[in-house]
Design a protein around this motif. Structure first.
Motif, PDB file in Angstrom:
ATOM      1  N   ASN A 164       0.866  -1.176   0.000  1.00 57.98           N
ATOM      2  CA  ASN A 164       0.000   0.000   0.000  1.00 57.98           C
ATOM      3  C   ASN A 164       0.906   1.230   0.000  1.00 57.98           C
ATOM      4  OD1 ASN A 164      -2.394  -1.585   0.231  1.00 57.98           O
ATOM      5  ND2 ASN A 164      -1.960  -1.838   2.400  1.00 57.98           N
ATOM      6  N   TYR A 197      -7.369   4.461   2.741  1.00 58.66           N
ATOM      7  CA  TYR A 197      -8.058   3.210   2.443  1.00 58.66           C
ATOM      8  C   TYR A 197      -9.212   3.000   3.412  1.00 58.66           C
ATOM      9  CZ  TYR A 197      -8.614  -1.714   1.191  1.00 58.66           C
ATOM     10  OH  TYR A 197      -9.114  -2.916   0.758  1.00 58.66           O
ATOM     11  N   TRP A 269      -2.420   1.571  -4.490  1.00 59.23           N
ATOM     12  CA  TRP A 269      -1.703   0.397  -4.964  1.00 59.23           C
ATOM     13  C   TRP A 269      -0.926   0.769  -6.220  1.00 59.23           C
ATOM     14  CZ3 TRP A 269      -7.042  -2.323  -4.698  1.00 59.23           C
ATOM     15  CH2 TRP A 269      -7.336  -2.618  -3.359  1.00 59.23           C
TER      16      TRP A 269
END
Length: 398
Positions: A164, A197, A269
């Motif tokens: 990430n 996220y 990503w």
């Protein structure tokens, strides 16, 4: 990248909402009373296939040519093994856990925020890696880890992995960031243009940042947090919240936000960055000095699998060099099998995803289900489990 573009254009609303390795917003912890998984025997020997295998997977892991006629590693498997593949796409880790608990499925491609729940819940069985010949080629830094093993017992076969990353707009963020401070302590400089996220597992990102910047908290593993450590991470995320423009779980929306400039910095990503760059957006990404969280997906066999032999045949097939190459390239991640790098259509794929870079991989804290049994080895305290993380996440977002 090809998978991402096709999914972006699909009319099926359900697929549009899928994220590659999304955690759900609900679900319990994994807290056995004795701190050990239930005793379940692994398959002792491989026999003839049972004629079919029922699989729960992330979108893009079980492709039979339906989404793209050129992307198909299921048909040859069926021909060579006689095992018909019946697959069910899950949109979240919580959905995967629920589906596997139903007893209708033999196999699942679990992320680390689901795997321990299924191990401790007796949903999946230990894996006999001797029955998976291609396992010997899997990169060592993915084997026998906290998210796919317990007490030196393997519960799964690694498939692929990724980090990430910190993505940012090069025209908006200067100098180029090297720390997650741009989305935490210094987030106000880009208020309402920070992204994060959307999952309880994101609490680990805050904990990882605090490991480096508040060592007095004593955090050794961002998934093993006692009360004080957990509260510090939650407080950091609550402070970040006022600067967040959007929480994302659908990576196609993350691409659009970067391209439009609605997002100038935040978690992403590599495939998100690739897609934005392909459309000429001024973006870049870095693995910051503090490291990063990430995922390593694992194939796990149901404890009461009705078709265990076909399940094992599939696990060996999906990590074979050619198939692992196809799946990793289509999905957007590093393949677990290094031999796969010889077979990717984009010869720069493995370099782009740092597939052979063990030093890079060592900076990643792979998603792992938080449990009351502290994953950092402490026995004198109780850690916060996934249920507590889920409850806190609701409060963080407000």
């Amino acid at each position: 990248m090809r998978r991402a573009r096709i999914i972006t254009g699909l009319a099926t609303a359900g697929l549009l909402a899928l994220s590659a390795c999304s955690s759900g917003s609900s679900g319990g912890g994994a807290n056995p009373a004795d701190g050990k998984p239930p005793k379940i025997d692994k398959l002792a020997s491989l026999g003839a296939g049972e004629g079919q295998v029922n699989i729960v997977s992330w979108a893009g892991y079980v492709e039979n040519g339906t989404n793209d006629p050129k992307v198909n590693w299921v048909t040859d498997f069926e021909k060579q093994t006689g095992c018909k593949v019946n697959s069910k796409v899950a949109g979240t880790s919580d959905e995967m856990v629920t589906l596997m608990k139903s007893g209708e499925y033999d196999l699942v491609s679990a992320s680390g925020d689901a795997s321990l729940r299924m191990i401790y819940g007796g949903v999946v069985a230990p894996v006999n890696t001797d029955l998976v010949p291609n396992y010997s080629d899997v990169r060592d830094f993915l084997k026998m880890k906290s998210w796919n093993s317990v007490d030196n017992v393997s519960y799964g076969i690694p498939h692929g992995w990724g980090a990430n990353l910190l993505a940012y707009r090069t025209d908006k963020v200067s100098p180029a960031p090297t720390s997650w401070s741009v989305v935490f302590d210094n987030a106000a400089a880009n208020a309402k243009h920070i992204t994060a996220y959307d999952s309880p597992i994101y609490i680990a990102d805050a904990a990882m940042y605090l490991m480096a910047h508040k060592p007095e908290l004593g955090i050794k593993n961002p998934y093993a947090l006692d009360d004080k450590q957990f509260n510090a991470a939650v407080d950091l995320l609550k402070a970040q919240n006022k600067n967040v423009g959007e929480y994302w779980s659908d990576y196609t929306k993350a691409v659009q936000a970067l391209k439009s400039g609605n997002t100038v910095a935040g978690t992403a990503w590599q495939v998100i960055v690739n897609l934005a760059e392909a459309d000429q957006a001024p973006v870049a990404a870095v693995l910051p000095s503090e490291g990063a969280t990430g995922w390593s997906d694992t194939w796990m066999v149901a404890a009461k699998a009705k078709h265990p032999n076909c399940a094992y045949k599939w696990m060996d097939w999906i990590i074979s060099p050619q198939t692992n190459a196809q799946a990793a390239e289509w999905f957007g991640e590093a393949p677990a099998n290094p031999k796969a790098c010889e077979f990717t259509s984009d010869k720069g794929h493995c370099d782009k995803y740092h597939a052979a870079d063990a030093a890079y991989a060592s900076k990643i804290w792979y998603w792992t289900t938080p449990t009351t049994r502290c994953l950092d080895g402490r026995t004198n305290v109780t850690c916060k489990d996934y249920a507590a993380w889920t409850q806190a996440w609701t409060g963080i977002k407000g």
